[in-house]
Design an enzyme around this catalytic site. Structure first.
Site, PDB file in Angstrom:
ATOM      1  N   GLU A  35       0.954  -1.253  -0.082  1.00  0.00           N
ATOM      2  CA  GLU A  35       0.051  -0.042   0.050  1.00  0.00           C
ATOM      3  C   GLU A  35       0.871   1.138   0.171  1.00  0.00           C
ATOM      4  OE1 GLU A  35      -3.289  -0.114  -1.216  1.00  0.00           O
ATOM      5  OE2 GLU A  35      -3.609  -1.497   0.529  1.00  0.00           O
ATOM      6  N   HIS A  36       0.529   2.263  -0.855  1.00  0.00           N
ATOM      7  CA  HIS A  36       1.274   3.350  -1.031  1.00  0.00           C
ATOM      8  C   HIS A  36       2.771   3.022  -1.588  1.00  0.00           C
ATOM      9  CE1 HIS A  36      -1.390   6.468   0.650  1.00  0.00           C
ATOM     10  NE2 HIS A  36      -1.581   5.379   1.324  1.00  0.00           N
ATOM     11  N   GLY A 127     -16.678   3.922  -3.479  1.00  0.00           N
ATOM     12  CA  GLY A 127     -15.931   5.012  -2.401  1.00  0.00           C
ATOM     13  C   GLY A 127     -15.664   3.871  -1.380  1.00  0.00           C
ATOM     14  N   ALA A 128     -15.664   2.457  -1.481  1.00  0.00           N
ATOM     15  CA  ALA A 128     -15.222   1.601  -0.301  1.00  0.00           C
ATOM     16  C   ALA A 128     -13.796   1.284  -0.487  1.00  0.00           C
ATOM     17  CB  ALA A 128     -16.348   0.528  -0.389  1.00  0.00           C
ATOM     18  N   ASP A 177      -5.032  -0.489  -9.890  1.00  0.00           N
ATOM     19  CA  ASP A 177      -6.599  -0.738  -9.870  1.00  0.00           C
ATOM     20  C   ASP A 177      -6.989  -1.167 -11.302  1.00  0.00           C
ATOM     21  OD1 ASP A 177      -6.325   0.402  -7.380  1.00  0.00           O
ATOM     22  OD2 ASP A 177      -7.784   2.073  -7.796  1.00  0.00           O
TER      23      ASP A 177
HETATM   24  P1  ADP Z   1     -13.518   3.576  -5.315  1.00  0.00           P
HETATM   25  O1  ADP Z   1     -12.742   3.382  -6.636  1.00  0.00           O
HETATM   26  O2  ADP Z   1     -12.617   3.211  -4.327  1.00  0.00           O
HETATM   27  O3  ADP Z   1     -14.948   2.761  -5.372  1.00  0.00           O
HETATM   28  P2  ADP Z   1     -13.622   6.383  -6.194  1.00  0.00           P
HETATM   29  O4  ADP Z   1     -14.036   7.553  -5.324  1.00  0.00           O
HETATM   30  O5  ADP Z   1     -12.453   6.299  -6.629  1.00  0.00           O
HETATM   31  O6  ADP Z   1     -13.849   5.007  -5.164  1.00  0.00           O
HETATM   32  O7  ADP Z   1     -14.771   6.258  -7.204  1.00  0.00           O
HETATM   33  C1  ADP Z   1     -15.908   6.310  -6.850  1.00  0.00           C
HETATM   34  C2  ADP Z   1     -16.917   7.074  -7.905  1.00  0.00           C
HETATM   35  O8  ADP Z   1     -16.974   6.013  -9.168  1.00  0.00           O
HETATM   36  C3  ADP Z   1     -18.194   7.280  -7.453  1.00  0.00           C
HETATM   37  O9  ADP Z   1     -18.321   8.617  -6.797  1.00  0.00           O
HETATM   38  C4  ADP Z   1     -18.886   7.275  -9.088  1.00  0.00           C
HETATM   39  O10 ADP Z   1     -18.629   8.496  -9.510  1.00  0.00           O
HETATM   40  C5  ADP Z   1     -18.377   6.497  -9.927  1.00  0.00           C
HETATM   41  N1  ADP Z   1     -18.934   5.263  -9.750  1.00  0.00           N
HETATM   42  C6  ADP Z   1     -18.523   4.008  -9.265  1.00  0.00           C
HETATM   43  N2  ADP Z   1     -19.591   3.133  -9.201  1.00  0.00           N
HETATM   44  C7  ADP Z   1     -20.475   3.671 -10.161  1.00  0.00           C
HETATM   45  C8  ADP Z   1     -21.777   3.170 -10.478  1.00  0.00           C
HETATM   46  N3  ADP Z   1     -22.130   1.811 -10.423  1.00  0.00           N
HETATM   47  N4  ADP Z   1     -22.261   3.967 -11.608  1.00  0.00           N
HETATM   48  C9  ADP Z   1     -22.086   5.119 -11.660  1.00  0.00           C
HETATM   49  N5  ADP Z   1     -20.819   5.728 -11.188  1.00  0.00           N
HETATM   50  C10 ADP Z   1     -20.132   4.929 -10.401  1.00  0.00           C
HETATM   51 MG    MG Z   2     -10.956   4.537  -7.260  1.00  0.00          MG
END
Ligand code: ADP
Ligand code: MG
Length: 394
Positions: A35-36, A127-128, A177
């Site tokens: 990580e990082h 966002g998880a 990723d």
């Molecule tokens: P992570 O990649 O860890 O899930 P991020 O903040 O990098 O978090 O990305 C999340 C963003 O990706 C959301 O805020 C949205 O803009 C987009 N996103 C993720 N899944 C979907 C989905 N099923 N439909 C539309 N947008 C999505």
């Molecule tokens: Mg992301």
């Protein structure tokens, strides 16, 4: 797992009143170790998840210019429309920037991107820290290139989707990723050398050893994230400069970090160097143990996971209270190891548990959150799975 192709085709029909030409799936990812380390040119060891984003897509032939028209089951009630002619960073905001960024990066690399309608559905929580963003990008990239009738090398696709996220969306993420989503293989983790960009598949199948990886989505996201990420990158670059190396990857002995007089920089560098070493140690255990639990391979990996959490918490200082509580509760309830994953300050914890400990671990973490009146955590299986692909139409 992953949303069904028929549901996303149904969504496509309800958004666009027509049939899709195909359905593509790109998985989210978890990172076993490292990580990082990516922006320090080090090692990472992610794997593709069984959860993913599916995209149902069809070409559209607009007389008035090429358009990308998008809808998502997770963004109900809104259809986003993006003109592909003259597309440039800053023009698209919100979630549509991710697919639009892919179209932009493909065009910038010289590929003819067709106008298209795309409907998305997902079972990767956004966002998880499980990279729903890369899943969204990679599903889009496969759909658009196949609709255009061009076959693009997966590594090149990873580079282009990353470029879309970095330059079009404006998120300074590494190559991990998209690589995991595009190159993942069932029963394997992906060793990625972020200096040479060489990859190799490392057998990793906890289920074969009556164990499982359990993700704990802490549902917390602390606001510090963006600024702290940039700050950590700058600290690592400064540490490398002071030590006279191009990047922290070039340090192979943790004792070299003792030459840093600033205690904060010393701790940051120590995390990066030891996490690189932990990646290689995990790979060593998995390679010798054929990816399963022969000997006490899983116990050793669990120990390294927990060690990595302590390093991220105390040396790199990117953990968050919900992650620390989840890790402690999981370990107390019998997990072999656990650590926060992702950039930090929110997202998920990955724990390795023997099958019989899975339920007690879930119960203990839920109880620990309940006692603090925190939002209940979400538990998700994390099974090393195949990377992005086209799905059959029913
Ligand atoms: P992570 O990649 O860890 O899930 P991020 O903040 O990098 O978090 O990305 C999340 C963003 O990706 C959301 O805020 C949205 O803009 C987009 N996103 C993720 N899944 C979907 C989905 N099923 N439909 C539309 N947008 C999505
Ligand atoms: Mg992301």
């Amino acid at each position: 797992m992953s949303p069904s192709p028929s549901a996303v085709q149904e969504l496509f029909r309800s958004c666009f009143g027509d049939r899709a030409d195909g359905v593509w799936l790109a998985p989210g990812r978890a990172n076993l170790m490292g990580e990082h380390t990516d922006y320090n040119e080090g090692f990472v060891l992610p794997f593709a998840l069984g959860q993913g984003i599916v995209a149902a897509a069809a070409r559209r032939d607009d007389s008035s210019g090429r358009r990308l028209v998008l809808c998502s089951a997770q963004e109900p009630g809104s259809v986003a429309e993006v003109s592909l002619d003259g597309l440039s960073p800053g023009q698209v905001s919100g979630w549509a920037a991710y697919p639009a960024g892919v179209a932009w990066a493909l065009a910038a690399a010289g590929y003819a991107v067709p106008g298209a309608c795309v409907a998305f559905d997902s079972d990767v929580p956004a966002g998880a820290g499980l990279s729903s963003s890369a899943a969204l990008e990679c599903a889009t990239a496969l759909a658009l290139t196949e609709l255009a009738g061009v076959a693009v090398d997966r590594r090149e696709l990873a580079a282009m989707t990353r470029r879309g996220e970095n330059e079009f969306v404006g998120v300074p993420s590494g190559i991990m990723d998209q690589s995991a989503s595009l190159l993942g293989q069932r029963g394997h983790a992906l060793l990625l050398d972020c200096r040479s960009l060489e990859t190799s598949q490392v057998p990793f199948d906890p289920a074969a050893a009556a164990a499982q990886l359990l993700l704990i989505n802490t549902r917390a996201r602390h606001e510090l994230t963006a600024g702290q990420y940039g700050r950590r990158r700058a600290e690592c670059e400064q540490a490398a400069r002071l030590l006279g190396v191009p990047s922290l990857r070039y340090l192979t002995d943790v004792a070299d970090t003792d030459r840093l007089t600033d205690p904060v920089l010393r701790r940051r560098a120590r995390h990066v160097v030891t996490d690189d070493q932990r990646v290689l140690e995990v790979v060593g255990f998995l390679t010798r143990g054929s990816g399963s639990g022969s000997g006490d391979v899983l116990g050793e990996i669990g120990r390294l996971l927990t060690q990595a959490h302590v390093s991220l918490r105390d040396d790199f200082e990117v953990s968050w209270p919900e992650a620390d509580v989840a890790v402690d509760a999981a370990l107390t309830a019998g997990a072999l190891g656990a650590r926060m994953i992702g950039g930090g300050f929110g997202g998920s914890v990955l724990s390795l548990v023997r099958a019989e400990a899975a339920e007690p671990v879930r119960a203990a973490v839920a109880e620990a959150f309940g006692r603090r009146a925190w939002t209940a955590p979400e538990f998700l299986p994390a099974d090393p799975s195949d990377g992005a692909r086209r799905l059959g139409l029913q």
